[in-house]
Design a protein around this motif. Structure first.
Motif, PDB file in Angstrom:
ATOM      1  N   SER A   1       0.548  -1.292  -0.249  1.00 56.29           N
ATOM      2  CA  SER A   1      -0.168   0.017  -0.181  1.00 56.29           C
ATOM      3  C   SER A   1       0.783   0.775  -0.194  1.00 56.29           C
ATOM      4  O   SER A   1       0.668   2.335  -0.294  1.00 56.29           O
ATOM      5  CB  SER A   1      -1.066  -0.161   0.909  1.00 56.29           C
ATOM      6  N   SER A   2       1.877   1.338   0.249  1.00 59.19           N
ATOM      7  CA  SER A   2       3.098   2.738   0.538  1.00 59.19           C
ATOM      8  C   SER A   2       3.278   3.046  -1.234  1.00 59.19           C
ATOM      9  O   SER A   2       3.950   3.953  -1.141  1.00 59.19           O
ATOM     10  CB  SER A   2       4.075   2.217   1.128  1.00 59.19           C
ATOM     11  N   LEU A   3       3.799   1.886  -2.059  1.00 60.58           N
ATOM     12  CA  LEU A   3       3.694   2.359  -3.538  1.00 60.58           C
ATOM     13  C   LEU A   3       2.968   3.965  -3.135  1.00 60.58           C
ATOM     14  O   LEU A   3       1.481   3.314  -3.513  1.00 60.58           O
ATOM     15  CB  LEU A   3       3.544   1.347  -4.260  1.00 60.58           C
ATOM     16  N   VAL A   4       3.582   4.241  -4.762  1.00 57.76           N
ATOM     17  CA  VAL A   4       2.246   5.583  -5.206  1.00 57.76           C
ATOM     18  C   VAL A   4       2.849   5.686  -7.096  1.00 57.76           C
ATOM     19  O   VAL A   4       3.837   5.189  -7.153  1.00 57.76           O
ATOM     20  CB  VAL A   4       3.209   7.098  -4.732  1.00 57.76           C
ATOM     21  N   THR A   5       1.175   6.241  -7.258  1.00 62.53           N
ATOM     22  CA  THR A   5       1.509   5.945  -8.877  1.00 62.53           C
ATOM     23  C   THR A   5       0.936   7.195  -9.314  1.00 62.53           C
ATOM     24  O   THR A   5       0.307   8.074  -8.748  1.00 62.53           O
ATOM     25  CB  THR A   5       0.217   5.221  -9.416  1.00 62.53           C
ATOM     26  N   VAL A   6       1.669   8.007 -10.217  1.00 62.31           N
ATOM     27  CA  VAL A   6       1.859   8.912 -11.151  1.00 62.31           C
ATOM     28  C   VAL A   6       2.178   9.689 -12.089  1.00 62.31           C
ATOM     29  O   VAL A   6       2.423   8.379 -12.876  1.00 62.31           O
ATOM     30  CB  VAL A   6       2.912  10.475 -10.064  1.00 62.31           C
ATOM     31  N   ARG A   7       1.001  10.261 -12.819  1.00 63.69           N
ATOM     32  CA  ARG A   7       2.034  10.811 -13.988  1.00 63.69           C
ATOM     33  C   ARG A   7       3.195  11.416 -14.534  1.00 63.69           C
ATOM     34  O   ARG A   7       3.940  12.539 -13.485  1.00 63.69           O
ATOM     35  CB  ARG A   7       0.117  11.682 -14.952  1.00 63.69           C
ATOM     36  N   ILE A   8       4.036  10.927 -15.467  1.00 64.54           N
ATOM     37  CA  ILE A   8       5.083  11.463 -15.985  1.00 64.54           C
ATOM     38  C   ILE A   8       5.558  11.552 -16.777  1.00 64.54           C
ATOM     39  O   ILE A   8       4.748  11.226 -17.841  1.00 64.54           O
ATOM     40  CB  ILE A   8       6.262  10.294 -15.490  1.00 64.54           C
ATOM     41  N   ASP A   9       6.484  12.535 -17.569  1.00 65.95           N
ATOM     42  CA  ASP A   9       6.776  12.648 -18.680  1.00 65.95           C
ATOM     43  C   ASP A   9       7.160  11.279 -19.223  1.00 65.95           C
ATOM     44  O   ASP A   9       8.922  11.039 -18.809  1.00 65.95           O
ATOM     45  CB  ASP A   9       7.458  13.930 -18.933  1.00 65.95           C
ATOM     46  N   PRO A  10       6.976  10.681 -20.696  1.00 65.85           N
ATOM     47  CA  PRO A  10       7.411   9.606 -20.532  1.00 65.85           C
ATOM     48  C   PRO A  10       9.167   9.878 -21.594  1.00 65.85           C
ATOM     49  O   PRO A  10       9.815   8.815 -21.571  1.00 65.85           O
ATOM     50  CB  PRO A  10       6.723   9.197 -21.985  1.00 65.85           C
ATOM     51  N   ASP A  11       9.675  11.138 -21.488  1.00 62.14           N
ATOM     52  CA  ASP A  11      10.656  11.566 -22.151  1.00 62.14           C
ATOM     53  C   ASP A  11      11.305  11.307 -21.300  1.00 62.14           C
ATOM     54  O   ASP A  11      13.089  11.605 -21.804  1.00 62.14           O
ATOM     55  CB  ASP A  11      10.568  12.732 -23.427  1.00 62.14           C
ATOM     56  N   THR A  12      11.828  12.189 -20.174  1.00 59.83           N
ATOM     57  CA  THR A  12      12.158  12.774 -19.092  1.00 59.83           C
ATOM     58  C   THR A  12      12.031  12.162 -17.632  1.00 59.83           C
ATOM     59  O   THR A  12      13.305  11.697 -16.602  1.00 59.83           O
ATOM     60  CB  THR A  12      12.481  13.971 -18.475  1.00 59.83           C
ATOM     61  N   GLY A  13      11.256  10.354 -17.654  1.00 59.47           N
ATOM     62  CA  GLY A  13      10.786  10.626 -16.436  1.00 59.47           C
ATOM     63  C   GLY A  13      10.404  11.133 -15.228  1.00 59.47           C
ATOM     64  O   GLY A  13      10.505  11.066 -14.242  1.00 59.47           O
ATOM     65  N   GLU A  14      10.070  12.894 -15.608  1.00 63.15           N
ATOM     66  CA  GLU A  14       9.594  13.308 -14.933  1.00 63.15           C
ATOM     67  C   GLU A  14       8.350  13.859 -14.506  1.00 63.15           C
ATOM     68  O   GLU A  14       7.968  12.905 -15.168  1.00 63.15           O
ATOM     69  CB  GLU A  14      10.553  15.020 -14.900  1.00 63.15           C
ATOM     70  N   ARG A  15       8.239  13.952 -13.790  1.00 61.24           N
ATOM     71  CA  ARG A  15       6.327  14.175 -13.025  1.00 61.24           C
ATOM     72  C   ARG A  15       6.447  15.055 -14.214  1.00 61.24           C
ATOM     73  O   ARG A  15       6.787  16.320 -15.109  1.00 61.24           O
ATOM     74  CB  ARG A  15       6.253  15.193 -11.382  1.00 61.24           C
ATOM     75  N   ALA A  16       5.063  14.508 -14.598  1.00 63.80           N
ATOM     76  CA  ALA A  16       4.419  15.373 -15.792  1.00 63.80           C
ATOM     77  C   ALA A  16       3.820  16.371 -15.374  1.00 63.80           C
ATOM     78  O   ALA A  16       3.327  17.216 -14.215  1.00 63.80           O
ATOM     79  CB  ALA A  16       3.262  14.539 -16.314  1.00 63.80           C
ATOM     80  N   LEU A  17       3.534  17.855 -16.345  1.00 65.54           N
ATOM     81  CA  LEU A  17       2.420  18.790 -16.047  1.00 65.54           C
ATOM     82  C   LEU A  17       1.222  19.049 -16.387  1.00 65.54           C
ATOM     83  O   LEU A  17       0.508  17.107 -16.699  1.00 65.54           O
ATOM     84  CB  LEU A  17       3.449  19.705 -17.682  1.00 65.54           C
ATOM     85  N   PRO A  18       0.537  19.379 -16.051  1.00 68.87           N
ATOM     86  CA  PRO A  18      -0.492  19.860 -15.856  1.00 68.87           C
ATOM     87  C   PRO A  18      -1.554  19.893 -17.183  1.00 68.87           C
ATOM     88  O   PRO A  18      -0.921  20.158 -17.948  1.00 68.87           O
ATOM     89  CB  PRO A  18      -0.757  20.777 -15.051  1.00 68.87           C
ATOM     90  N   GLY A  19      -2.459  18.735 -17.909  1.00 67.69           N
ATOM     91  CA  GLY A  19      -2.572  18.120 -18.528  1.00 67.69           C
ATOM     92  C   GLY A  19      -1.095  18.669 -19.955  1.00 67.69           C
ATOM     93  O   GLY A  19      -2.112  18.169 -21.008  1.00 67.69           O
TER      94      GLY A  19
END
Length: 819
Positions: free
Chosen positions: A751-769
């Protein structure tokens, strides 16, 4: 008259006194050879070691004396009567010796100077077999008589007959009638016919002379004599007698037939126990129950067989065993005799080509029959050139065979025959329960009888990319994430531990630029793995990898470690993969579940370290995996205390690796396994430099299976042979049956794992929208920071946006790597 009577009386008295004196004197000579009452009641048979599956199917037997003891209650009535008719019809009425028989033997001794017949009862034969030698001397005979009389006092008739039935030698290394039934008829005693009972009842008199395999005509005469005796003694009816004497001789040399083929397993058990028991192992009557599942073992055997034969046929036909055109017109006996010069695989047959046409070949088989082999059974046999090339596919039978060829055939769908050749390539399979390490199936090679080398345990080969998951798990433990980006670009390493400058490449020489770790693993990109290890450092990687059970001293201390250059066995690899399968715990593979002595008492019971998900922990030192860990388990019989498998990697890391390796099957080098239509399976291919070793290791939440394929001399497997083509099909065939009718078993998701949206090119957190954003899993302390605007610099243009929630990559992506 009175005087004559007196003289006769005195002579008789003197004779009686002389007889008593002689008897007493003889008794004094032999009394030390007579067993005590306790020894008679404590008779132990030499019983071989027997090895079984966990569901009680016989795997193997070790011991010079083939013996399967039975109780008196289990002796078939017809067999008892046949034995009594042949050996001792007055058994239930004499005191252990037959006076008439003894007098006859004594007369022969006096008249000829030699013992010609012993006048032995069944009791006397028991005395001789258990307590005496077989030398024919006067003193030994007297000892036999005294022991027989004492046996009758201490044991019941049924006890004595039971001893006889289990001890007597009946030829072909068979001791006792149950063993004889298996050796000569391949059946248990209660499955034989009256004629067969009479046949084996005739063996004690002279096992070699009346052997139904070696001397069928002489054995038939004795069998029918015994049947006649049974009829005369009223033991059988006339109709039963008539049917039995008309029955043909059906005996063959079956030996002791195992219920299941697991010879590599049997040898592993024998070797391990021999260290403790020595030569006594073969006579003590130990019964070993292994962890092997008979259905899965059969499936493993067939899967390895099919995988090896598929590889062998792909690479062409290496030619016939020999060509002898003069045999075509020879006699049947001459044709069959030539087969003795060639060895073959069990269940296969040799054949002589008698005639060929465009569409079929007429063959003489080993058993003397003829068979028409159609072109369908030959069409695969393009001429072998080398492992990379074969000649043109044949169009007719004449393109492959000519009259006089001696060839091998293998069963094809169990109804016909197919042209074959003994394969040179080898394969091995190991499957274990990831919750406690129980080995459920093991195949150490293609054919144990041709080569006993066990490639599961004894062979150390490079795993190639099959080792990469351990490198990637180390990276996650050292701060990397599945979204971390490594540049897949040409690079040269000048490592002091390497002989020269090293330029790692991907399969096909293609580079993909900045690549997320998830992508790099399921595509099996070499350069990313090397760069990752270089960034992370070899020492921390080795320190972490040892948690999977690997000895750091067996691993290279250079960057080639990232591509699986260590020499490891399939057993070691499967053990490591079990940590991913069970959520982060290390189990110890084990093969022996329990050992029972001849009385059925348990002398050893395995207590494997077991994954503790729902138990109550008593001791658990996470920082010291080798420390004793204990827990209370709820079982059907109550709460018990058992060793607990130590946690060796974080559950978050185990699950992320599991999810990435599911992508190996969904999108990557293991895509063939999608045919199983199982969403719970994960795995990794592996192919070493020049294709010398091909691997696939895969698992779900319960079972781990590793398959290796290669040549023992380390020759390359040839063009187009990878882990995904040489080993994955074997894994698929095995797991199809192993997982049939079982629900999906996923690795537990923390349960401790977190799922977030990322930028597939950079691996960074995706921008809104952001339109091309994708989901990725992170440990809660490694989630990328939230971004509100795009950076001015992008990390590249790699747009393969695939993860567990994306579409499969385009077809131009390499599907395997070489080391």
């Amino acid at each position: 008259m009175a005087k004559t009577f007196k003289i006769l009386f005195i002579l008789a008295l003197l004779g009686a006194l002389a007889t008593v004196g002689i008897t007493y004197g003889v008794y004094q000579q032999v009394k030390d050879s007579i067993p005590t009452k306790e020894e008679m009641k404590d008779i132990e048979l030499q019983i071989p070691l027997r090895i079984y599956t966990r569901d009680e199917k016989l795997i193997g037997e070790f011991g010079e004396q083939r013996r399967s003891p039975i109780r008196y209650e289990d002796i078939p009535h017809d067999l008892e009567n046949a034995v009594l008719a042949a050996e001792d019809s007055n058994f239930y009425h004499h005191p252990g010796v037959d006076i008439v028989g003894l007098l006859r033997a004594a007369y022969q001794l006096v008249s000829t100077g030699e013992i010609q017949s012993g006048g032995s009862t069944i009791t006397m034969q028991v005395a001789r077999n258990y307590f005496l030698s077989f030398e024919q001397t006067f003193m030994r005979k007297f000892t036999e008589i005294f022991i027989s009389l004492k046996l009758e006092q201490e044991l019941s008739k049924h006890d004595i007959l039971e001893l006889y039935m289990n001890k007597i030698y009946l030829g072909k290394r068979a001791y006792g009638f149950e063993a004889a039934a298996q050796v000569y008829y391949g059946k248990h005693l209660d499955e034989l016919t009256l004629a067969q009972y009479a046949m084996i009842a005739g063996l004690p008199k002279a096992p070699s002379r009346y052997n139904p395999v070696a001397n069928s005509s002489r054995a038939l005469i004795r069998r029918n004599w015994i049947l006649q005796r049974m009829l005369t003694l009223g033991m059988i009816e006339k109709e039963a007698y008539q049917n039995a004497v008309e029955a043909p001789v059906t005996a063959e040399n079956y030996g002791i037939q195992p219920d299941i083929e697991a010879n590599y397993v049997a040898e592993m058990v024998r070797h391990e126990l021999y260290q403790s028991y020595g030569e006594k192992l073969y006579t003590e009557g130990l019964v070993v129950y292994t962890t092997i599942d008979s259905e899965r073992q059969n499936n493993a055997n067939q899967s390895v067989y099919d995988g090896v034969m598929a590889y062998d046929e792909r690479h062409g036909y290496r030619g016939t065993l020999d060509t002898r055109t003069n045999l075509v017109s020879a006699t049947l006996e001459e044709q069959q005799d030539v087969f003795k010069n060639f060895s073959n695989i069990p269940s296969w047959t040799l054949a002589l080509v008698l005639e060929t046409t465009d569409t079929n070949a007429t063959l003489r088989l080993e058993d003397g029959s003829t068979f028409d082999l159609s072109f369908d059974g030959i069409s695969w046999a393009a001429p072998y050139i080398n492992e990379n090339y074969h000649g043109k596919n044949p169009k007719t039978v004449d393109d492959v065979l000519v009259a006089g060829d001696i060839i091998q055939l293998r069963p094809d769908d169990n109804t016909t025959w197919r042209l074959a050749q003994s394969p040179v390539v080898q394969s091995a399979l190991l499957s274990l329960d990831s919750k406690d390490g129980a080995i459920e199936s093991l195949v150490g090679g293609f054919d144990y009888f041709s080569n006993k080398f066990n490639r599961v345990t004894q062979s150390k080969r490079q795993p190639g990319s099959n080792f990469k998951p351990f490198i990637y798990a180390s990276a996650l433990a050292n701060g990397y994430t599945a979204a971390s980006v490594i540049n897949d670009a040409p690079v040269v390493f000048h490592d002091s531990n390497l002989a020269s400058a090293w330029r790692p490449t991907n399969d096909g020489g293609k580079f993909y630029g900045p690549t997320r770790l998830r992508q790099a693993l399921y595509r099996s990109q070499n350069v990313v793995s090397v760069r990752l290890l270089d960034e992370m450092g070899i020492r921390p990687a080795l320190e972490y990898i040892k948690h999977f059970g690997f000895d750091p001293n067996e691993l290279p201390r250079n960057l080639s470690l990232s591509l699986g250059s260590a020499n490891l066995s399939p057993l070691q690899i499967a053990t490591g993969y079990a940590v991913f399968s069970n959520g982060g715990y290390r189990v110890q593979p084990y093969l022996i579940d329990r050992i029972e002595d001849r009385a059925g008492e348990i002398v050893f019971q395995a207590e494997p370290m077991t994954v503790c998900n729902d138990c109550t922990m008593l001791e658990n030192d996470i920082d010291n995996p080798d420390a004793p860990n204990k827990g209370l388990f709820d079982t059907d019989s109550g709460v018990i205390e058992l060793p607990v498998a130590p946690r060796v990697i974080d559950s978050d890391i185990a699950y992320i690796m599991y999810d990435i390796m599911r992508d190996v099957i969904r999108y990557g080098t293991g895509r063939r396994a999608r045919v199983l239509e199982r969403s719970d399976i994960a795995g990794k291919t592996g192919t070493t430099n020049d294709g010398r070793d091909a691997w696939f290791s895969g698992f779900n939440g319960d079972i781990v299976t590793s398959v290796w394929t290669g040549f023992d001399d380390m020759s390359p497997l040839g063009r187009g042979e990878w882990g995904g083509s040489a080993s994955l099909p074997t894994w698929i065939n095995y797991m199809r049956a192993a997982l049939a009718d079982t629900p999906a078993s996923y690795v537990n998701k923390p349960s401790s794992l977190v799922t977030v949206r990322i930028d597939p090119d950079t691996g960074e957190r995706a921008l809104p929208g952001q339109s091309n954003a994708m989901f990725e899993m992170f440990r809660k302390d490694h989630v990328p920071e939230r971004r509100m605007s795009a950076r001015s610099e992008q990390a590249g243009s790699n747009t393969q946006n695939n993860s567990s929630s994306e579409q499969a990559p385009s077809s131009n992506i390499a599907i395997e790597n070489l080391f």
